[in-house]
Enzyme design. Structure first.
Site, PDB file in Angstrom:
ATOM      1  N   TYR A  83      -2.562   7.803  -9.527  1.00  0.00           N
ATOM      2  CA  TYR A  83      -1.801   8.357  -8.071  1.00  0.00           C
ATOM      3  C   TYR A  83      -2.858   9.195  -7.150  1.00  0.00           C
ATOM      4  O   TYR A  83      -3.696   9.508  -8.370  1.00  0.00           O
ATOM      5  CB  TYR A  83      -1.066   9.503  -8.836  1.00  0.00           C
ATOM      6  CG  TYR A  83       0.359   9.240  -8.871  1.00  0.00           C
ATOM      7  CD1 TYR A  83       1.229   8.820  -7.846  1.00  0.00           C
ATOM      8  CD2 TYR A  83       0.201   8.619 -10.037  1.00  0.00           C
ATOM      9  CE1 TYR A  83       2.802   7.965  -8.507  1.00  0.00           C
ATOM     10  CE2 TYR A  83       1.721   7.990 -11.011  1.00  0.00           C
ATOM     11  CZ  TYR A  83       2.934   8.259 -10.385  1.00  0.00           C
ATOM     12  OH  TYR A  83       4.014   7.969 -10.748  1.00  0.00           O
TER      13      TYR A  83
ATOM     14  N   HIS B  78       4.127   7.814  -5.010  1.00  0.00           N
ATOM     15  CA  HIS B  78       4.397   6.105  -5.193  1.00  0.00           C
ATOM     16  C   HIS B  78       3.204   6.526  -5.906  1.00  0.00           C
ATOM     17  O   HIS B  78       2.315   6.730  -5.339  1.00  0.00           O
ATOM     18  CB  HIS B  78       5.047   5.516  -4.660  1.00  0.00           C
ATOM     19  CG  HIS B  78       6.348   4.961  -4.585  1.00  0.00           C
ATOM     20  ND1 HIS B  78       7.086   4.848  -5.751  1.00  0.00           N
ATOM     21  CD2 HIS B  78       6.911   5.281  -3.635  1.00  0.00           C
ATOM     22  CE1 HIS B  78       8.114   5.429  -5.096  1.00  0.00           C
ATOM     23  NE2 HIS B  78       8.152   5.932  -3.634  1.00  0.00           N
TER      24      HIS B  78
ATOM     25  N   LYS C 151       0.792  -2.054  -4.726  1.00  0.00           N
ATOM     26  CA  LYS C 151      -0.465  -1.614  -4.916  1.00  0.00           C
ATOM     27  C   LYS C 151      -1.701  -2.594  -4.775  1.00  0.00           C
ATOM     28  O   LYS C 151      -1.813  -3.478  -5.122  1.00  0.00           O
ATOM     29  CB  LYS C 151      -0.461  -1.226  -6.257  1.00  0.00           C
ATOM     30  CG  LYS C 151       1.033  -0.131  -7.046  1.00  0.00           C
ATOM     31  CD  LYS C 151       1.593   0.494  -8.184  1.00  0.00           C
ATOM     32  CE  LYS C 151       2.924   0.789  -9.092  1.00  0.00           C
ATOM     33  NZ  LYS C 151       3.220   1.216  -6.967  1.00  0.00           N
TER      34      LYS C 151
END
Length: 336
Positions: A277, A283, A314
């Site tokens: 993070y 998320h 991601k």
């Protein structure tokens, strides 16, 4: 237009210079044009040249005796048919911006060709990416799978910026060793939880895993005991290493991420060491896997990693651990 193949090089006469001037093929010489094998096969396939004694099939078959020629030709053809001018070197190919060519523009990509089973040597990869960056080029891996399909990956060395939301300061805590983790008695929403450490066991207790525990012990935040006996960072490290042969690399990458005020958590469910993070997002932003700089991974393993990261929105980083620090290598699929 005729070209001559002498078993080593392929050359045209002076009339071949038009291929260079119009479309950037080959390298001009005093008496004509010297073509790379990929260029010659492509031009023969497009019926732009003739090679006496050879059809496209026979020349392609002969040149394909050289390891890697078939996949390098497939990449060359794909790039040409996408509208790029392509020349060999300094890696496998250098690729010019659309509408530009040698002498009238600059190359923008440096392309290395691999098969899906080829190993990726991180030390060499990092060297090539650094060289490309010094030349102000974009480094690209062109991967050819067993069905001759192509996938392009942009490779970058990322310098991490500090997180936009700094983490709260931490107080000192006592912790009790349980197996290879530790139990800390803290109320809900304690400083440790707010900084992204630990897993809540119940309203009174937090469990810290080995990597985060070592990080906190190194900072003097956690005083670890077994019963009433204190345990040093060195002793706990030796204990944790007994069942985790990747621990040293994970600690190095974890420490670097924490130094940038990021919050690394386990990435097990994604098949990697950490999900990370970088701010206040609900998320995680990154998947990060720690590797030694001398590590070698099959391209197929890296491909699965990138696809997984992409599927969960991601970025995929490999943290290459070296004595000089951590190099974060980003792999991202691109469409040229």
């Amino acid at each position: 237009m005729k070209a001559v193949f002498d078993g080593i090089t392929i050359r045209t006469g002076k009339e071949g210079k038009a291929l260079y001037e119009q479309s950037g093929y080959g390298r001009p010489e005093a008496d004509g044009l010297r073509l790379s094998p990929q260029e010659a096969v492509y031009l023969l396939h497009r019926q732009r040249i003739e090679v006496p004694g050879y059809s496209f099939d026979t020349l392609f078959a002969e040149l394909s005796n050289e390891p890697g020629f078939m996949r390098s030709f497939l990449v060359y053809r794909d790039l040409r048919e996408r509208g790029y001018v392509v020349q060999t070197g300094p890696h496998d190919f250098r690729v010019f911006r659309r509408g530009e060519k040698p002498g009238k523009g600059e190359s923008v990509y440096l392309v290395r060709v691999l098969s899906e089973r080829d190993p990726v040597r991180f030390e060499k990869l990092i060297e090539e990416v650094l060289a490309s960056r010094n030349m102000r080029k974009q480094y690209v891996l062109a991967v050819v799978d067993d069905e001759e399909e192509l996938t392009y990956y942009e490779i970058k060395l990322q310098k991490l910026a500090d997180a936009t939301s700094p983490l709260p300061p931490l107080q000192e805590h006592d912790a009790l060793l349980i197996g290879k983790s530790a139990l800390v008695r803290v109320p809900p929403q304690s400083d440790l939880e707010q900084a992204g450490y630990g897993k809540r066991m119940d309203p009174e207790r937090l469990i810290l895993g080995p990597v985060e525990l070592l990080s906190l012990m190194e900072k003097g935040i956690i005083r670890l005991t077994k019963g009433s006996e204190p345990i040093s960072t060195t002793d706990f490290l030796a204990l944790a290493q007994e069942t985790d042969n990747e621990l040293d690399g994970k600690i190095a990458v974890y420490t670097d991420l924490r130094a940038h005020q990021f919050t690394p958590r386990t990435g097990y469910k994604f098949g990697h060491h950490f999900r990370v993070y970088c701010g206040k997002n609900v998320h995680s932003d990154l998947l990060v896997h720690a590797v030694e700089k001398e590590s070698v991974l099959p391209m197929s393993v890296i491909s699965r990693s990138v696809r997984m990261a992409h599927s969960v929105k991601k970025k995929m980083f490999f943290g290459a651990v070296h004595s000089s620090g951590i190099q974060f290598v980003e792999f991202a699929r691109i469409k040229l």
